[in-house]
Design a protein around this motif. Structure first.
Motif, PDB file in Angstrom:
ATOM      1  N   THR B 125      38.489  47.697  58.264  1.00  0.00           N
ATOM      2  CA  THR B 125      38.103  46.414  57.699  1.00  0.00           C
ATOM      3  C   THR B 125      38.524  46.368  56.241  1.00  0.00           C
ATOM      4  OG1 THR B 125      36.171  46.494  59.138  1.00  0.00           O
ATOM      5  CG2 THR B 125      36.159  44.817  57.421  1.00  0.00           C
ATOM      6  N   ILE B 126      39.290  45.365  55.885  1.00  0.00           N
ATOM      7  CA  ILE B 126      39.681  45.227  54.481  1.00  0.00           C
ATOM      8  C   ILE B 126      39.332  43.832  53.974  1.00  0.00           C
ATOM      9  CG2 ILE B 126      41.536  46.949  54.460  1.00  0.00           C
ATOM     10  CD1 ILE B 126      43.541  44.701  54.866  1.00  0.00           C
ATOM     11  N   GLU B 127      39.114  43.729  52.673  1.00  0.00           N
ATOM     12  CA  GLU B 127      38.821  42.429  52.075  1.00  0.00           C
ATOM     13  C   GLU B 127      39.573  42.260  50.773  1.00  0.00           C
ATOM     14  OE1 GLU B 127      34.295  41.364  53.620  1.00  0.00           O
ATOM     15  OE2 GLU B 127      34.600  41.984  51.544  1.00  0.00           O
ATOM     16  N   LEU B 128      39.991  41.032  50.562  1.00  0.00           N
ATOM     17  CA  LEU B 128      40.574  40.656  49.288  1.00  0.00           C
ATOM     18  C   LEU B 128      39.571  39.689  48.666  1.00  0.00           C
ATOM     19  CD1 LEU B 128      43.309  41.267  47.931  1.00  0.00           C
ATOM     20  CD2 LEU B 128      44.168  39.138  48.892  1.00  0.00           C
ATOM     21  N   THR B 129      39.090  40.017  47.482  1.00  0.00           N
ATOM     22  CA  THR B 129      38.019  39.223  46.881  1.00  0.00           C
ATOM     23  C   THR B 129      38.433  38.707  45.519  1.00  0.00           C
ATOM     24  OG1 THR B 129      36.469  40.706  47.960  1.00  0.00           O
ATOM     25  CG2 THR B 129      35.566  39.274  46.286  1.00  0.00           C
ATOM     26  N   LYS B 130      38.024  37.465  45.229  1.00  0.00           N
ATOM     27  CA  LYS B 130      38.321  36.889  43.928  1.00  0.00           C
ATOM     28  C   LYS B 130      37.162  36.000  43.518  1.00  0.00           C
ATOM     29  CE  LYS B 130      41.451  33.511  43.025  1.00  0.00           C
ATOM     30  NZ  LYS B 130      42.734  32.840  42.701  1.00  0.00           N
ATOM     31  N   ARG B 131      36.753  36.113  42.264  1.00  0.00           N
ATOM     32  CA  ARG B 131      35.663  35.296  41.746  1.00  0.00           C
ATOM     33  C   ARG B 131      36.080  33.822  41.736  1.00  0.00           C
ATOM     34  NH1 ARG B 131      31.510  37.763  38.819  1.00  0.00           N
ATOM     35  NH2 ARG B 131      29.799  36.277  38.782  1.00  0.00           N
ATOM     36  N   LYS B 132      35.190  32.943  42.195  1.00  0.00           N
ATOM     37  CA  LYS B 132      35.508  31.512  42.154  1.00  0.00           C
ATOM     38  C   LYS B 132      35.440  31.009  40.713  1.00  0.00           C
ATOM     39  CE  LYS B 132      34.252  29.626  46.630  1.00  0.00           C
ATOM     40  NZ  LYS B 132      33.173  29.070  47.442  1.00  0.00           N
ATOM     41  N   ILE B 133      36.344  30.125  40.375  1.00  0.00           N
ATOM     42  CA  ILE B 133      36.300  29.529  39.032  1.00  0.00           C
ATOM     43  C   ILE B 133      35.450  28.266  39.125  1.00  0.00           C
ATOM     44  CG2 ILE B 133      37.669  28.625  37.113  1.00  0.00           C
ATOM     45  CD1 ILE B 133      40.064  30.164  38.623  1.00  0.00           C
ATOM     46  N   ILE B 134      34.352  28.275  38.357  1.00  0.00           N
ATOM     47  CA  ILE B 134      33.456  27.114  38.434  1.00  0.00           C
ATOM     48  C   ILE B 134      33.669  26.208  37.214  1.00  0.00           C
ATOM     49  CG2 ILE B 134      31.059  26.375  38.771  1.00  0.00           C
ATOM     50  CD1 ILE B 134      30.662  29.505  39.561  1.00  0.00           C
TER      51      ILE B 134
END
Lengths: 136, 134
Positions: B125-134
């Motif tokens: 299982t792999i994930e690519l994560t990025k903080r949302k720009i609010i």
């Protein structure tokens, strides 16, 4: 799909324009080697501008191709690597690419001609020096 | 949750899976370096499926929440399994003719990486994560 390999004087120029399956990558390697030996090429330029993924398998195929071509007595320069491919390869392990590279086709052709020239000079020097020096 | 599932049976499916991964990463706003990281990671994992298990599945889904954009990828097969996971994660170790860069290399490319293996079932299982720009 066969990848065209073009002859330009004593060098071969080839450009990988599509995503290759593993089998196609191996076929490409075989074709390059056959062509080098067929026309007695002194160098091969492989353009990978269109490759948007170079995983450890493809990296190995490219490295091996370069080593094999060198064993036949020719030089290899890889050109046009995408910035994101370079980032990925280094992050995965910088051992993955051990091939001479150039930014674009122009530079690759210049580099390969330099490599061919320097190989010829070294060979000439060695031949001249050996009887005098009496070594090796 | 919208997802895509690709059956992995031959090396053409490796290309299909990594292209789907790249498309999803691009659609969710990841830059080209991240798209390539994910595509390459999927390429490594699905190749393992072909090499060691002959067939399996690659499932892509969007698990984004209020805070993060998350592309979640599961690659699984029902092959013999990995005997020594710790060893398989070592750079340079390979039981086949590979470079041994596949699994450890993949781990370095993505935000999270997990692998579980028992005989008959291996799941990565792999994930690519990025903080949302609010």
């Amino acid at each position: 799909m066969k990848i065209p390999i073009l002859k330009l004087k004593d060098i071969l120029i080839t450009s990988i324009q599509i995503d290759l399956t593993d089998e196609e990558a191996i076929e490409f390697q075989t074709d390059v080697l056959a062509k080098v030996s067929e026309i007695d090429a002194n160098g091969v330029v492989i353009d990978i501008t269109a490759l948007d993924v170079v995983d450890s398998f493809m990296a190995r195929v490219l490295n091996n191709t370069a080593t094999m071509v060198r064993l036949l007595g020719a030089e290899v320069v890889l050109c046009g690597m995408q910035p994101s491919v370079a980032i990925t390869l280094v992050e995965m392990g910088r051992e993955l690419i051990g091939v001479e590279t150039a930014l674009n086709l122009d530079q690759a052709v210049d580099n390969i001609n330099e490599l061919i020239k320097s190989r010829a000079t070294t060979a000439l020097k060695e031949r001249r020096l050996e009887p005098w020096m009496g070594c090796r | 949750m919208d997802g895509v599932q690709i059956e992995i049976r031959d090396t053409r499916d490796i290309i299909a899976a990594r292209s789907a991964g790249r498309d999803m990463a691009r659609d969710r706003g990841f830059g080209s370096a991240d798209q390539t990281r994910l595509a390459t990671a999927i390429s490594e994992l699905t190749r393992n499926v072909i090499q060691y298990a002959s067939n399996g599945f690659c499932t892509l889904s969007d698990l984004s929440n209020e805070r993060d954009i998350i592309v979640h990828v599961v690659v699984e097969d029902s092959g013999p399994g990995i005997e020594d996971l710790a060893q398989a994660m070592e750079f340079g170790f390979s039981t086949s003719k590979g470079l041994g860069a596949g699994l450890p290399g993949t781990k370095r490319l993505v935000s999270s990486f997990e692998i579980e293996s028992v005989p008959g079932h291996t799941v990565a299982t792999i994930e690519l994560t990025k903080r949302k720009i609010i």
